[in-house]
Design a protein around this motif. Structure first.
Motif, PDB file in Angstrom:
ATOM      1  N   TRP A   1       0.824  -1.205   0.000  1.00 19.89           N
ATOM      2  CA  TRP A   1       0.000   0.000   0.000  1.00 19.89           C
ATOM      3  C   TRP A   1       0.861   1.259   0.000  1.00 19.89           C
ATOM      4  O   TRP A   1       0.528   2.238  -0.659  1.00 19.89           O
ATOM      5  N   GLU A   2       1.958   1.257   0.738  1.00 16.06           N
ATOM      6  CA  GLU A   2       2.847   2.416   0.733  1.00 16.06           C
ATOM      7  C   GLU A   2       3.472   2.610  -0.641  1.00 16.06           C
ATOM      8  O   GLU A   2       3.692   3.736  -1.081  1.00 16.06           O
ATOM      9  N   GLY A   3       3.754   1.514  -1.344  1.00 21.23           N
ATOM     10  CA  GLY A   3       4.352   1.593  -2.671  1.00 21.23           C
ATOM     11  C   GLY A   3       3.427   2.187  -3.711  1.00 21.23           C
ATOM     12  O   GLY A   3       3.865   2.889  -4.619  1.00 21.23           O
ATOM     13  N   VAL A   4       2.126   1.908  -3.601  1.00 20.36           N
ATOM     14  CA  VAL A   4       1.167   2.413  -4.589  1.00 20.36           C
ATOM     15  C   VAL A   4       0.442   3.656  -4.090  1.00 20.36           C
ATOM     16  O   VAL A   4      -0.361   4.234  -4.800  1.00 20.36           O
ATOM     17  N   GLY A   5       0.722   4.049  -2.862  1.00 19.45           N
ATOM     18  CA  GLY A   5       0.049   5.197  -2.262  1.00 19.45           C
ATOM     19  C   GLY A   5      -0.966   4.707  -1.246  1.00 19.45           C
ATOM     20  O   GLY A   5      -1.812   3.869  -1.566  1.00 19.45           O
ATOM     21  N   LEU A   6      -0.868   5.206  -0.030  1.00 16.47           N
ATOM     22  CA  LEU A   6      -1.729   4.719   1.046  1.00 16.47           C
ATOM     23  C   LEU A   6      -3.214   4.925   0.785  1.00 16.47           C
ATOM     24  O   LEU A   6      -4.045   4.255   1.373  1.00 16.47           O
ATOM     25  N   ARG A   7      -3.551   5.818  -0.121  1.00 21.16           N
ATOM     26  CA  ARG A   7      -4.974   6.022  -0.423  1.00 21.16           C
ATOM     27  C   ARG A   7      -5.584   4.780  -1.081  1.00 21.16           C
ATOM     28  O   ARG A   7      -6.784   4.631  -1.152  1.00 21.16           O
ATOM     29  N   HIS A   8      -4.723   3.876  -1.570  1.00 20.44           N
ATOM     30  CA  HIS A   8      -5.205   2.634  -2.186  1.00 20.44           C
ATOM     31  C   HIS A   8      -5.345   1.490  -1.177  1.00 20.44           C
ATOM     32  O   HIS A   8      -5.747   0.394  -1.550  1.00 20.44           O
ATOM     33  N   ALA A   9      -4.993   1.745   0.081  1.00 20.82           N
ATOM     34  CA  ALA A   9      -5.156   0.731   1.115  1.00 20.82           C
ATOM     35  C   ALA A   9      -6.635   0.395   1.241  1.00 20.82           C
ATOM     36  O   ALA A   9      -7.492   1.259   1.117  1.00 20.82           O
ATOM     37  N   MET A  10      -6.930  -0.869   1.443  1.00 15.05           N
ATOM     38  CA  MET A  10      -8.336  -1.256   1.513  1.00 15.05           C
ATOM     39  C   MET A  10      -8.601  -2.226   2.645  1.00 15.05           C
ATOM     40  O   MET A  10      -7.693  -2.818   3.216  1.00 15.05           O
ATOM     41  N   HIS A  11      -9.863  -2.369   2.934  1.00 17.40           N
ATOM     42  CA  HIS A  11     -10.352  -3.274   3.962  1.00 17.40           C
ATOM     43  C   HIS A  11     -10.106  -4.710   3.498  1.00 17.40           C
ATOM     44  O   HIS A  11     -10.495  -5.088   2.403  1.00 17.40           O
ATOM     45  N   VAL A  12      -9.431  -5.495   4.322  1.00 16.04           N
ATOM     46  CA  VAL A  12      -9.172  -6.903   4.006  1.00 16.04           C
ATOM     47  C   VAL A  12      -9.342  -7.743   5.262  1.00 16.04           C
ATOM     48  O   VAL A  12      -9.338  -7.227   6.382  1.00 16.04           O
ATOM     49  N   ARG A  13      -9.488  -9.032   5.050  1.00 15.30           N
ATOM     50  CA  ARG A  13      -9.460 -10.006   6.142  1.00 15.30           C
ATOM     51  C   ARG A  13      -8.360 -11.006   5.839  1.00 15.30           C
ATOM     52  O   ARG A  13      -8.252 -11.509   4.725  1.00 15.30           O
TER      53      ARG A  13
END
Length: 100
Positions: free
Chosen positions: A59-71
């Motif tokens: 996520w840091e590599g692609v930009g934290l705004r792309h971080a998503m909810h996961v399990r």
């Protein structure tokens, strides 16, 4: 005597009313096994830490705004059904992460 434990994991993302689907455009990347120390609780923490660390790095590599909810589902020795997972860790990045 075997002093290590295998933890099998899979990462899933929400998929609306259908429930959960394998995470990412390359789901094979987000499943596998991690060999950890023999203590079952500490081994599970170690495995989860590695998986969440890998997610954060991506996520840091692609930009934290792309971080998503996961399990993250974790099984001792071999994967099973989601309902049979030994541990389930839900990761919900903050929606205002870029503002921090």
């Amino acid at each position: 005597m075997n002093t290590e434990t295998d933890w099998v994991y899979r990462v899933f993302e929400p998929h609306g009313s259908e429930g959960w689907r394998p995470y990412g455009s390359d789901p094979e990347r987000w499943q596998g096994a991690i060999t950890a120390p023999p203590d079952s609780t500490e081994g599970a923490k170690y495995a989860i830490g590695r998986i969440v660390g890998d997610l954060m790095t991506e996520w840091e590599g692609v930009g934290l705004r792309h971080a998503m909810h996961v399990r993250v589902f974790l099984w001792h020795d071999e994967a099973g059904d989601m309902e049979e997972a030994d541990f389930i860790v839900e990761v919900r990045p903050r929606s205002d992460i870029d503002a921090a």
